[in-house]
Enzyme design. Structure first.
Site, PDB file in Angstrom:
ATOM      1  N   SER A 120       0.807  -1.052   0.225  1.00 37.66           N
ATOM      2  CA  SER A 120       0.322   0.313   0.179  1.00 37.66           C
ATOM      3  C   SER A 120       0.982   0.994   0.510  1.00 37.66           C
ATOM      4  O   SER A 120       0.788   1.789  -0.045  1.00 37.66           O
ATOM      5  CB  SER A 120      -0.616  -0.147   1.473  1.00 37.66           C
ATOM      6  OG  SER A 120      -1.307  -1.328   1.437  1.00 37.66           O
ATOM      7  N   HIS A 141      -0.409  -2.220  -7.287  1.00 38.56           N
ATOM      8  CA  HIS A 141      -1.632  -2.656  -5.806  1.00 38.56           C
ATOM      9  C   HIS A 141      -2.692  -2.448  -6.052  1.00 38.56           C
ATOM     10  O   HIS A 141      -3.558  -1.396  -6.867  1.00 38.56           O
ATOM     11  CB  HIS A 141      -0.968  -1.053  -5.422  1.00 38.56           C
ATOM     12  CG  HIS A 141      -1.817  -0.671  -4.634  1.00 38.56           C
ATOM     13  ND1 HIS A 141      -2.068   0.984  -4.042  1.00 38.56           N
ATOM     14  CD2 HIS A 141      -2.688  -1.161  -2.870  1.00 38.56           C
ATOM     15  CE1 HIS A 141      -2.988   0.949  -2.934  1.00 38.56           C
ATOM     16  NE2 HIS A 141      -2.703   0.008  -1.904  1.00 38.56           N
ATOM     17  N   GLU A 153      -3.731  -0.101  -9.536  1.00 38.64           N
ATOM     18  CA  GLU A 153      -2.551   0.510  -9.295  1.00 38.64           C
ATOM     19  C   GLU A 153      -1.111   0.560  -9.582  1.00 38.64           C
ATOM     20  O   GLU A 153      -0.421  -0.150  -9.095  1.00 38.64           O
ATOM     21  CB  GLU A 153      -2.550   1.970  -7.448  1.00 38.64           C
ATOM     22  CG  GLU A 153      -1.848   2.811  -7.994  1.00 38.64           C
ATOM     23  CD  GLU A 153      -2.052   3.983  -6.657  1.00 38.64           C
ATOM     24  OE1 GLU A 153      -1.713   3.171  -5.375  1.00 38.64           O
ATOM     25  OE2 GLU A 153      -1.597   5.297  -6.579  1.00 38.64           O
TER      26      GLU A 153
HETATM   27  P1  NAI Z   1      -3.392  -9.706   5.806  1.00 38.19           P
HETATM   28  O1  NAI Z   1      -3.272  -9.202   7.430  1.00 38.19           O
HETATM   29  O2  NAI Z   1      -5.503  -9.843   5.389  1.00 38.19           O
HETATM   30  O3  NAI Z   1      -2.962 -11.006   5.143  1.00 38.19           O
HETATM   31  C1  NAI Z   1      -2.010 -11.197   4.866  1.00 38.19           C
HETATM   32  C2  NAI Z   1      -1.127 -12.245   5.064  1.00 38.19           C
HETATM   33  O4  NAI Z   1      -0.063 -12.847   4.469  1.00 38.19           O
HETATM   34  C3  NAI Z   1      -1.649 -12.683   6.672  1.00 38.19           C
HETATM   35  O5  NAI Z   1      -2.439 -14.364   5.833  1.00 38.19           O
HETATM   36  C4  NAI Z   1      -0.026 -13.891   6.961  1.00 38.19           C
HETATM   37  O6  NAI Z   1      -0.156 -14.944   7.484  1.00 38.19           O
HETATM   38  C5  NAI Z   1       0.337 -13.938   5.571  1.00 38.19           C
HETATM   39  N1  NAI Z   1       1.940 -14.029   5.627  1.00 38.19           N
HETATM   40  C6  NAI Z   1       2.244 -12.589   6.581  1.00 38.19           C
HETATM   41  N2  NAI Z   1       4.277 -12.390   5.698  1.00 38.19           N
HETATM   42  C7  NAI Z   1       4.050 -13.906   6.244  1.00 38.19           C
HETATM   43  C8  NAI Z   1       5.405 -14.090   5.320  1.00 38.19           C
HETATM   44  N3  NAI Z   1       6.857 -13.890   5.398  1.00 38.19           N
HETATM   45  N4  NAI Z   1       4.859 -15.284   4.327  1.00 38.19           N
HETATM   46  C9  NAI Z   1       3.985 -15.592   3.596  1.00 38.19           C
HETATM   47  N5  NAI Z   1       2.792 -15.668   3.889  1.00 38.19           N
HETATM   48  C10 NAI Z   1       3.319 -14.107   5.024  1.00 38.19           C
HETATM   49  O7  NAI Z   1      -3.371  -8.570   4.838  1.00 38.19           O
HETATM   50  P2  NAI Z   1      -3.792  -7.799   3.929  1.00 38.19           P
HETATM   51  O8  NAI Z   1      -5.101  -6.997   4.381  1.00 38.19           O
HETATM   52  O9  NAI Z   1      -4.225  -8.390   3.070  1.00 38.19           O
HETATM   53  O10 NAI Z   1      -3.003  -7.007   3.370  1.00 38.19           O
HETATM   54  C11 NAI Z   1      -2.091  -7.635   2.641  1.00 38.19           C
HETATM   55  C12 NAI Z   1      -0.514  -6.201   1.472  1.00 38.19           C
HETATM   56  O11 NAI Z   1      -1.779  -5.874   0.863  1.00 38.19           O
HETATM   57  C13 NAI Z   1      -0.185  -5.116   2.677  1.00 38.19           C
HETATM   58  O12 NAI Z   1       1.181  -4.859   2.095  1.00 38.19           O
HETATM   59  C14 NAI Z   1      -1.751  -4.285   2.698  1.00 38.19           C
HETATM   60  O13 NAI Z   1      -0.444  -3.269   2.643  1.00 38.19           O
HETATM   61  C15 NAI Z   1      -1.529  -4.612   1.163  1.00 38.19           C
HETATM   62  N6  NAI Z   1      -3.151  -4.186   0.991  1.00 38.19           N
HETATM   63  C16 NAI Z   1      -3.766  -3.923   1.740  1.00 38.19           C
HETATM   64  C17 NAI Z   1      -5.415  -3.316   1.483  1.00 38.19           C
HETATM   65  C18 NAI Z   1      -6.586  -3.983   2.408  1.00 38.19           C
HETATM   66  O14 NAI Z   1      -6.691  -2.993   2.118  1.00 38.19           O
HETATM   67  N7  NAI Z   1      -6.281  -4.435   3.688  1.00 38.19           N
HETATM   68  C19 NAI Z   1      -5.476  -2.507   0.341  1.00 38.19           C
HETATM   69  C20 NAI Z   1      -4.581  -2.978  -0.738  1.00 38.19           C
HETATM   70  C21 NAI Z   1      -3.426  -3.141   0.186  1.00 38.19           C
END
Ligand code: NAI
Length: 286
Positions: A120, A141, A153
């Site tokens: 993000s 993104h 993006e």
């Molecule tokens: P989330 O917390 O729902 O999921 C993250 C997942 O990554 C978890 O299932 C975790 O177990 C896994 N994980 C963590 N470290 C890991 C590793 N080293 N290897 C493999 N798996 C690993 O987070 P979310 O919301 O899906 O966000 C993920 C990314 O997307 C972040 O960079 C966030 O900034 C970005 N993002 C989030 C948005 C949102 O609305 N939540 C929108 C756009 C981008």
């Protein structure tokens, strides 16, 4: 650069599972990996039931649904990413953790593969510096939820090549998305503007300007936003919002980006939003 046929997605949380589903429904093979086996099986269940529900509502034919299920492969081992054409990373919003993953992916994927990040806010140039292929590293993104939101993006790092950009753009378009391009500065376009607004909504709540309901209703009815900023923060995840504010604050060096103490306190208390059943609001169903 050859057409992208096979995609690896790392991180099976809100974003990674939505991206994997979107890719599979659009006819490409996709490997989904999460380091947490519980998160991986939760992603598997949620994607399968979403595809089933799309078929039963007539939004996807039975054949396309079956094809999407066949396209999806779930793995607890990153080593399975050896043949993918692009990896889309969607793990926790931490530069340190992402860099470690990029270094590891660099040693696993084939020489021609692109490494894309769904970050993000974090610098693509710095993530690229953790690999031996900076010209093949790019920001891709997606918005939340990826299957529904129309935008991707695209962020070029300082060394991203035209080939990498063009292949990523083609993939986004194949997935039915419109693209916007951002330079590689903290928060890019969308979160550079959205997150300070969400942070300001927390300040309004923190300093007693209004109730959470009135802050959200004010922005929904007064400015035609589909969701109020506090409701949207719960949808995104308060931990994700806080991480982004920290990146904006550190990267842009202005105190106006300092995270609101109330946002920090909610995250410290485990009130991470919808995904935990409580954030600014309480939710009965996750
Ligand atoms: P989330 O917390 O729902 O999921 C993250 C997942 O990554 C978890 O299932 C975790 O177990 C896994 N994980 C963590 N470290 C890991 C590793 N080293 N290897 C493999 N798996 C690993 O987070 P979310 O919301 O899906 O966000 C993920 C990314 O997307 C972040 O960079 C966030 O900034 C970005 N993002 C989030 C948005 C949102 O609305 N939540 C929108 C756009 C981008």
């Amino acid at each position: 650069m050859a057409e992208i046929r096979s995609v690896g997605v790392v991180g099976g949380g809100q974003m990674g599972s939505g991206i994997a589903q979107l890719v599979a429904v659009n006819g490409l093979e996709v490997w989904l990996h999460d380091s947490d086996s519980t998160a991986l099986s939760k992603a598997h269940q949620s994607i399968s039931s979403t595809i089933q529900s799309l078929v039963s509502k007539g939004r996807l034919t039975k054949e396309k649904g079956a094809e999407a299920v066949r396209n999806l492969k779930y793995t607890s081992s990153l080593e399975d990413f050896g043949s993918v054409d692009i990896v889309i990373e969607a793990i926790v919003e931490s530069e340190e953790v992402k860099k470690k993953l990029f270094t590891r992916l660099d040693s696993i994927v084939k020489e021609s593969a692109i490494l894309a990040s769904n970050t993000s806010s974090i610098s693509i140039t710095r993530l690229a510096s953790a690999t031996s292929r900076p010209s093949q590293v790019i920001g891709m993104h997606f918005m939340n939820p990826p299957p529904i939101m129309k935008l991707v993006e695209i962020i070029r790092g300082a060394n991203t090549s035209d080939d990498t950009f063009n292949a990523t753009k083609c993939l986004a378009e194949r997935l039915g998305k419109k693209i916007v391009c951002s330079q590689d500065f903290s928060g890019f376009i969308v979160n550079r503007i959205l997150m300070p607004m969400i942070n300001e909504a927390f300040h309004a709540l923190y300093t007693g300007v209004a109730t959470k309901e009135d802050i959200d209703a004010g922005m929904k009815l007064g400015t035609n936003h589909p969701m109020g900023p506090l409701e949207l923060a719960d949808h995104i995840g308060l931990d994700v919002c806080l991480s982004i504010m920290k990146v904006l604050h550190a990267g842009l060096g202005d105190s106006k980006y300092a995270p609101c103490p109330l946002l920090v306190q909610y995250v410290d208390a485990g009130r991470l939003g919808r995904k935990k059943g409580v954030g600014v609001y309480k939710y009965s169903k996750m």
